[in-house]
Each structure stands twice: as structure tokens, then as C-alpha cells.
Scaffold this motif. Sequence first.
Motif, PDB file in Angstrom:
ATOM      1  N   HIS A 103      -0.951 -11.737 -29.099  1.00 12.76           N
ATOM      2  CA  HIS A 103      -0.888 -10.292 -28.451  1.00 12.76           C
ATOM      3  C   HIS A 103      -2.575 -10.051 -27.966  1.00 12.76           C
ATOM      4  CE1 HIS A 103       0.490  -6.374 -27.868  1.00 12.76           C
ATOM      5  NE2 HIS A 103      -0.798  -5.942 -28.691  1.00 12.76           N
ATOM      6  N   GLN A 104      -2.479 -10.393 -26.797  1.00 12.45           N
ATOM      7  CA  GLN A 104      -3.860 -10.210 -26.179  1.00 12.45           C
ATOM      8  C   GLN A 104      -3.804  -9.266 -24.854  1.00 12.45           C
ATOM      9  OE1 GLN A 104      -5.480 -14.067 -25.391  1.00 12.45           O
ATOM     10  NE2 GLN A 104      -5.134 -14.529 -27.556  1.00 12.45           N
ATOM     11  N   PRO A 105      -3.278  -7.868 -25.221  1.00  9.14           N
ATOM     12  CA  PRO A 105      -3.192  -7.091 -23.906  1.00  9.14           C
ATOM     13  C   PRO A 105      -4.214  -6.932 -23.066  1.00  9.14           C
ATOM     14  CG  PRO A 105      -3.119  -5.625 -26.017  1.00  9.14           C
ATOM     15  CD  PRO A 105      -3.097  -7.175 -26.256  1.00  9.14           C
ATOM     16  N   GLN A 106      -5.535  -7.100 -23.597  1.00  9.02           N
ATOM     17  CA  GLN A 106      -6.744  -6.898 -22.947  1.00  9.02           C
ATOM     18  C   GLN A 106      -6.743  -7.728 -21.813  1.00  9.02           C
ATOM     19  OE1 GLN A 106      -6.539  -7.757 -25.692  1.00  9.02           O
ATOM     20  NE2 GLN A 106      -8.002  -9.400 -26.304  1.00  9.02           N
ATOM     21  N   ASN A 107      -6.128  -9.015 -21.944  1.00 12.93           N
ATOM     22  CA  ASN A 107      -6.097 -10.360 -20.983  1.00 12.93           C
ATOM     23  C   ASN A 107      -4.831 -10.343 -20.610  1.00 12.93           C
ATOM     24  OD1 ASN A 107      -8.479 -11.048 -22.010  1.00 12.93           O
ATOM     25  ND2 ASN A 107      -7.715 -12.182 -23.760  1.00 12.93           N
ATOM     26  N   GLY A 108      -3.780  -9.143 -20.542  1.00 18.88           N
ATOM     27  CA  GLY A 108      -2.431  -9.127 -19.764  1.00 18.88           C
ATOM     28  C   GLY A 108      -1.606 -10.099 -20.573  1.00 18.88           C
ATOM     29  N   LEU A 109      -1.905 -10.351 -21.700  1.00 18.78           N
ATOM     30  CA  LEU A 109      -1.067 -11.514 -22.330  1.00 18.78           C
ATOM     31  C   LEU A 109      -0.145 -10.958 -23.799  1.00 18.78           C
ATOM     32  CD1 LEU A 109      -0.008 -14.386 -23.032  1.00 18.78           C
ATOM     33  CD2 LEU A 109      -2.258 -14.727 -24.108  1.00 18.78           C
ATOM     34  N   THR A 110       1.007 -11.219 -23.753  1.00 14.68           N
ATOM     35  CA  THR A 110       1.879 -10.914 -25.150  1.00 14.68           C
ATOM     36  C   THR A 110       2.984 -11.819 -25.037  1.00 14.68           C
ATOM     37  OG1 THR A 110       2.736  -9.244 -26.547  1.00 14.68           O
ATOM     38  CG2 THR A 110       3.168  -8.954 -24.319  1.00 14.68           C
ATOM     39  N   ASN A 124      27.251 -15.409 -29.106  1.00 10.97           N
ATOM     40  CA  ASN A 124      28.204 -14.674 -28.238  1.00 10.97           C
ATOM     41  C   ASN A 124      28.495 -12.921 -28.075  1.00 10.97           C
ATOM     42  OD1 ASN A 124      30.557 -15.003 -26.591  1.00 10.97           O
ATOM     43  ND2 ASN A 124      32.044 -14.734 -28.186  1.00 10.97           N
ATOM     44  N   LYS A 125      27.067 -12.620 -28.021  1.00 12.43           N
ATOM     45  CA  LYS A 125      26.919 -11.074 -27.934  1.00 12.43           C
ATOM     46  C   LYS A 125      25.817 -10.990 -26.947  1.00 12.43           C
ATOM     47  CE  LYS A 125      29.105 -10.088 -31.805  1.00 12.43           C
ATOM     48  NZ  LYS A 125      30.219 -11.248 -31.873  1.00 12.43           N
ATOM     49  N   THR A 126      25.775  -9.597 -26.514  1.00 13.52           N
ATOM     50  CA  THR A 126      24.788  -9.122 -25.704  1.00 13.52           C
ATOM     51  C   THR A 126      23.620  -9.090 -26.571  1.00 13.52           C
ATOM     52  OG1 THR A 126      26.413  -8.008 -24.287  1.00 13.52           O
ATOM     53  CG2 THR A 126      24.069  -7.331 -24.172  1.00 13.52           C
ATOM     54  N   VAL A 127      22.473  -9.534 -25.954  1.00  8.92           N
ATOM     55  CA  VAL A 127      21.203  -9.467 -26.647  1.00  8.92           C
ATOM     56  C   VAL A 127      20.299  -8.534 -25.868  1.00  8.92           C
ATOM     57  CG1 VAL A 127      19.244 -10.566 -27.513  1.00  8.92           C
ATOM     58  CG2 VAL A 127      21.608 -11.490 -28.118  1.00  8.92           C
ATOM     59  N   VAL A 128      19.562  -7.715 -26.488  1.00  6.60           N
ATOM     60  CA  VAL A 128      18.338  -7.058 -25.723  1.00  6.60           C
ATOM     61  C   VAL A 128      17.309  -7.140 -26.671  1.00  6.60           C
ATOM     62  CG1 VAL A 128      17.591  -4.859 -24.847  1.00  6.60           C
ATOM     63  CG2 VAL A 128      20.137  -5.251 -25.269  1.00  6.60           C
ATOM     64  N   CYS A 129      16.012  -8.084 -25.796  1.00  7.31           N
ATOM     65  CA  CYS A 129      14.807  -8.297 -26.814  1.00  7.31           C
ATOM     66  C   CYS A 129      13.702  -8.241 -25.574  1.00  7.31           C
ATOM     67  CB  CYS A 129      15.120  -9.725 -27.244  1.00  7.31           C
ATOM     68  SG  CYS A 129      15.271 -11.240 -25.785  1.00  7.31           S
ATOM     69  N   ASP A 130      12.535  -8.850 -26.053  1.00  4.76           N
ATOM     70  CA  ASP A 130      11.279  -9.159 -25.384  1.00  4.76           C
ATOM     71  C   ASP A 130      10.808  -7.825 -24.829  1.00  4.76           C
ATOM     72  OD1 ASP A 130       9.381 -10.599 -25.007  1.00  4.76           O
ATOM     73  OD2 ASP A 130      10.391 -11.874 -23.431  1.00  4.76           O
ATOM     74  N   PHE A 131      10.739  -6.656 -25.580  1.00  8.42           N
ATOM     75  CA  PHE A 131      10.461  -5.430 -25.204  1.00  8.42           C
ATOM     76  C   PHE A 131       8.997  -5.260 -24.682  1.00  8.42           C
ATOM     77  CE2 PHE A 131      13.823  -5.076 -28.248  1.00  8.42           C
ATOM     78  CZ  PHE A 131      15.001  -4.228 -27.505  1.00  8.42           C
ATOM     79  N   ARG A 132       7.956  -6.047 -25.030  1.00  8.98           N
ATOM     80  CA  ARG A 132       6.643  -5.781 -24.975  1.00  8.98           C
ATOM     81  C   ARG A 132       5.992  -6.125 -23.441  1.00  8.98           C
ATOM     82  NH1 ARG A 132       2.958  -6.016 -29.927  1.00  8.98           N
ATOM     83  NH2 ARG A 132       4.510  -5.921 -31.755  1.00  8.98           N
ATOM     84  N   VAL A 133       6.751  -7.270 -23.039  1.00  7.75           N
ATOM     85  CA  VAL A 133       6.056  -7.953 -21.766  1.00  7.75           C
ATOM     86  C   VAL A 133       6.030  -7.038 -20.414  1.00  7.75           C
ATOM     87  CG1 VAL A 133       6.499  -9.730 -19.976  1.00  7.75           C
ATOM     88  CG2 VAL A 133       6.850 -10.326 -22.420  1.00  7.75           C
ATOM     89  N   GLN A 141      -0.647  -1.525 -23.760  1.00  6.82           N
ATOM     90  CA  GLN A 141      -0.966  -2.542 -24.913  1.00  6.82           C
ATOM     91  C   GLN A 141       0.349  -3.306 -25.402  1.00  6.82           C
ATOM     92  OE1 GLN A 141      -3.729  -2.481 -27.027  1.00  6.82           O
ATOM     93  NE2 GLN A 141      -4.813  -2.012 -24.953  1.00  6.82           N
ATOM     94  N   GLY A 142       1.656  -2.811 -24.756  1.00  9.56           N
ATOM     95  CA  GLY A 142       2.728  -3.524 -25.385  1.00  9.56           C
ATOM     96  C   GLY A 142       3.281  -3.047 -26.683  1.00  9.56           C
ATOM     97  N   ALA A 143       2.334  -2.237 -27.414  1.00 10.83           N
ATOM     98  CA  ALA A 143       2.601  -1.808 -28.736  1.00 10.83           C
ATOM     99  C   ALA A 143       1.881  -0.487 -28.860  1.00 10.83           C
ATOM    100  CB  ALA A 143       1.932  -2.661 -29.406  1.00 10.83           C
ATOM    101  N   PRO A 144       2.087   0.323 -29.795  1.00 13.52           N
ATOM    102  CA  PRO A 144       3.352   0.389 -30.751  1.00 13.52           C
ATOM    103  C   PRO A 144       4.527   0.799 -29.725  1.00 13.52           C
ATOM    104  CG  PRO A 144       1.928   2.225 -31.557  1.00 13.52           C
ATOM    105  CD  PRO A 144       1.250   1.458 -30.224  1.00 13.52           C
ATOM    106  N   LEU A 145       5.644   0.302 -30.050  1.00 16.79           N
ATOM    107  CA  LEU A 145       6.982   0.447 -29.519  1.00 16.79           C
ATOM    108  C   LEU A 145       7.643   1.353 -30.327  1.00 16.79           C
ATOM    109  CD1 LEU A 145       7.791  -3.087 -28.112  1.00 16.79           C
ATOM    110  CD2 LEU A 145       6.815  -1.207 -26.896  1.00 16.79           C
ATOM    111  N   VAL A 146       7.390   1.624 -31.545  1.00 19.24           N
ATOM    112  CA  VAL A 146       8.339   2.585 -32.525  1.00 19.24           C
ATOM    113  C   VAL A 146       8.122   3.840 -32.157  1.00 19.24           C
ATOM    114  CG1 VAL A 146       8.534   3.355 -34.923  1.00 19.24           C
ATOM    115  CG2 VAL A 146       8.720   0.991 -34.345  1.00 19.24           C
ATOM    116  N   PRO A 147       7.103   4.370 -31.461  1.00 23.04           N
ATOM    117  CA  PRO A 147       7.110   6.014 -31.447  1.00 23.04           C
ATOM    118  C   PRO A 147       8.213   6.631 -30.645  1.00 23.04           C
ATOM    119  CG  PRO A 147       4.985   4.749 -31.442  1.00 23.04           C
ATOM    120  CD  PRO A 147       5.815   3.883 -31.226  1.00 23.04           C
TER     121      PRO A 147
END
Length: 354
Positions: A103-110, A124-133, A141-147
Motif C-alpha cells: 500500500h503505497q498510494p503516494q506512488n500510485g500503488l496498492t 460458483n458465485k458472483t464476486v465483488v472485490c479489489d475495491f482500492r485500485v 489513498q485507496g483507504a479507508p473504505l469503511v466510511p
Amino acid sequence: MIKNHYNVIGVMSGTSLDGIDLAHCAFTHHGHWNFEILQAETCTYPSVWVEKLKNLVTLSQKELLQLDEDYTSFLGGNIEQFIHRNKLYNLDAVCSHGHTALHQPQNGLTYQIGNLSKLATMLNKTVVCDFRVADVALGGQGAPLVPIGDKFLFSKYDFCLNLGGFANISSEIEGQRIAYDICPVNIVLNSYANDLGLEYDDGGKIAATGNINQSLLNELNALSFYETPYPKSLGLEWVKEEIFPLIDSFSLSIKDVLRTFVEHIAIQIAKEINSKRNASVLSTGGGAFNQFLMTCLSDKTENEIILPDKSIINYKEALIFAFLGVLRLRNENNCLGSVTGAKHDHSSGKIYYP
């Protein structure tokens, strides 16, 4: 298709390495959102996985890609067993945070491991993931996501404080939801408890027997991160570079390290929640069970610190990642630019179909 009812699983693995939190959640929307946690459990990491996840930042790119494959399989197996144990049918999606590797958002990386498309095939289910990129790509910052969940599910509280690997806080300031990381918590406390052969300092009992080293405390409180304005977030890399070397340079006993760091945590959190008077502070995450930490924090504020039902304390983040997935399925904003610093609010996360 936009619906009024969603039946989903939220999956969360945090930097404190407590395990994989799995929460089967129901959400209904009739003008406002309601939720229910129907079943939930934590799958403890085997020691071999604790060691692998502790050392993610040291891996080469090739090693990290292989570990991503292995972790996705491991994660999928745990989710599959949870589904079968609880006889969960007609799920709309499995919504997973994955586990933070870099997690280095200052470098554009997570980079989160466990977010590969094969997860949908395995389950065998729909998956939703990778929320930060997507957020980092928009300059956030890609975070925090909970708010976003705090805003729609826990809006009656002045502050939502989560005490996990890191402490983060969320509140409404001038009509906008603002959130940011405050300081490390369990990522540090658990590491030193591990040196005693313990998973964690149960209730903060060991810390309570130690003494505060004022010089170390002063240096911790003087770290430049604490003067940085939000949006801001922390990662394992920062702890390895800034916190551990500083603490270890003092050659203290473990109990004195724990006592000093608990004091540091309480000071940093109190500084944030004391920005409002007569405020209600919802406190969740594993650190909320550290009675000594909570006592030290209470001593530094006159605001009301509220400990909710244990299912909320333990599984609030898994619940909210389930909610992020629901919002993504509806193509509604689940990432707030006011929180992450992204150019604008957006609907983030990859959707994989089986």
C-alpha cells in the motif's frame, strides 16, 4: 438489476492477522439502508500463513504473484466451507477485501492478494472485490473504505472508531464524510506479544504491568505522520520503516514497550475525538476488547465511548465490505473522494461472474 433486498457475504482480512472475518449479511433499502448480520465467524490463520503474510513486503514480484494465487485458493476454500456449514443459498454475491500486500498510494500503488477472478469460479458465485485500485488510479489513498458504511449504516454516531491493525476514524465535518488512519494499534501490540509466544496481549493485561518510557513516547508522538493533514492512510511498510526500528532502539522490556505504545495510541486517538465536545464514539474492531487500552483512552476524553454488540465489534468491517459490494452491484458510489482524496466519488471494485 436494482433490488431492495440483498443476500451477500462480506470477507475481510486485516493487517493485525487475527484471521479471515466472514459475515453473512442481509441489506434492505426502502428510502434508507438497514442491515442484519445473520451468521459470522473468524477463520484463524494457520501459523504458516501468519508468517507468509507478515513478510509480504519482502517478496519479489514473482513470489508475490505466486502467493496471490495460493492465497486466493486458501481464501476461496475458507469461504466455500463457510457457505456449506451455514447452508447459504441464493447469494447475490461474495464481497471480499482481500489482504493488503502493498500500500503505497503516494506512488500510485496498492495491491491486495486474494482478488483473482478464479475466486468466482471456485465458489460458483458472483464476486465483488479489489475495491482500492480504482481509487488510487483517481489520485486517492485507496483507504479507508469503511466510511461509506459509517455514513449510511451508522450515521447516528458522531465518530466511528475502528481499532484493528490500525486505528481509523470517520465523522461528518461540514456536511462531508471525512475519515483517515490515526495510528497503528494491533499491528504493533500483537507483534510484541508474539515475542512472548502469545497471539495478543489479552485485555491489555501485560501492558498494564509495564511502565511508560517517556523518551520513547515523546519520539513516537513526534512522528511527522501525525501532523500530516487528511486524507492519509498507513500501511505495513510505514510501521516497518518508522515504528519498529524506533521502539527497538530503546531496548525495553516487552511489558514497557506495550505500556508505552498503548499510551501512544490513547493520546493519538484522544487528540482526534476531542475535536468535538459531547460526542458519541462508536468503537469497534479487535482493539475494543483491550480493556486496558479502552481505559487509557477513556481517561483522556470526556466523550462517550460506546461498545456495541459483539457481532458489530468483531464484524463491522466484513459487514461494510459486503455493503461496498452491494453498492458496486447497483453501480452506486461506494468510495468517497472527501475521504480518500480521489478526484471524485466513484463506484469501485471488480465484479467477477462464475
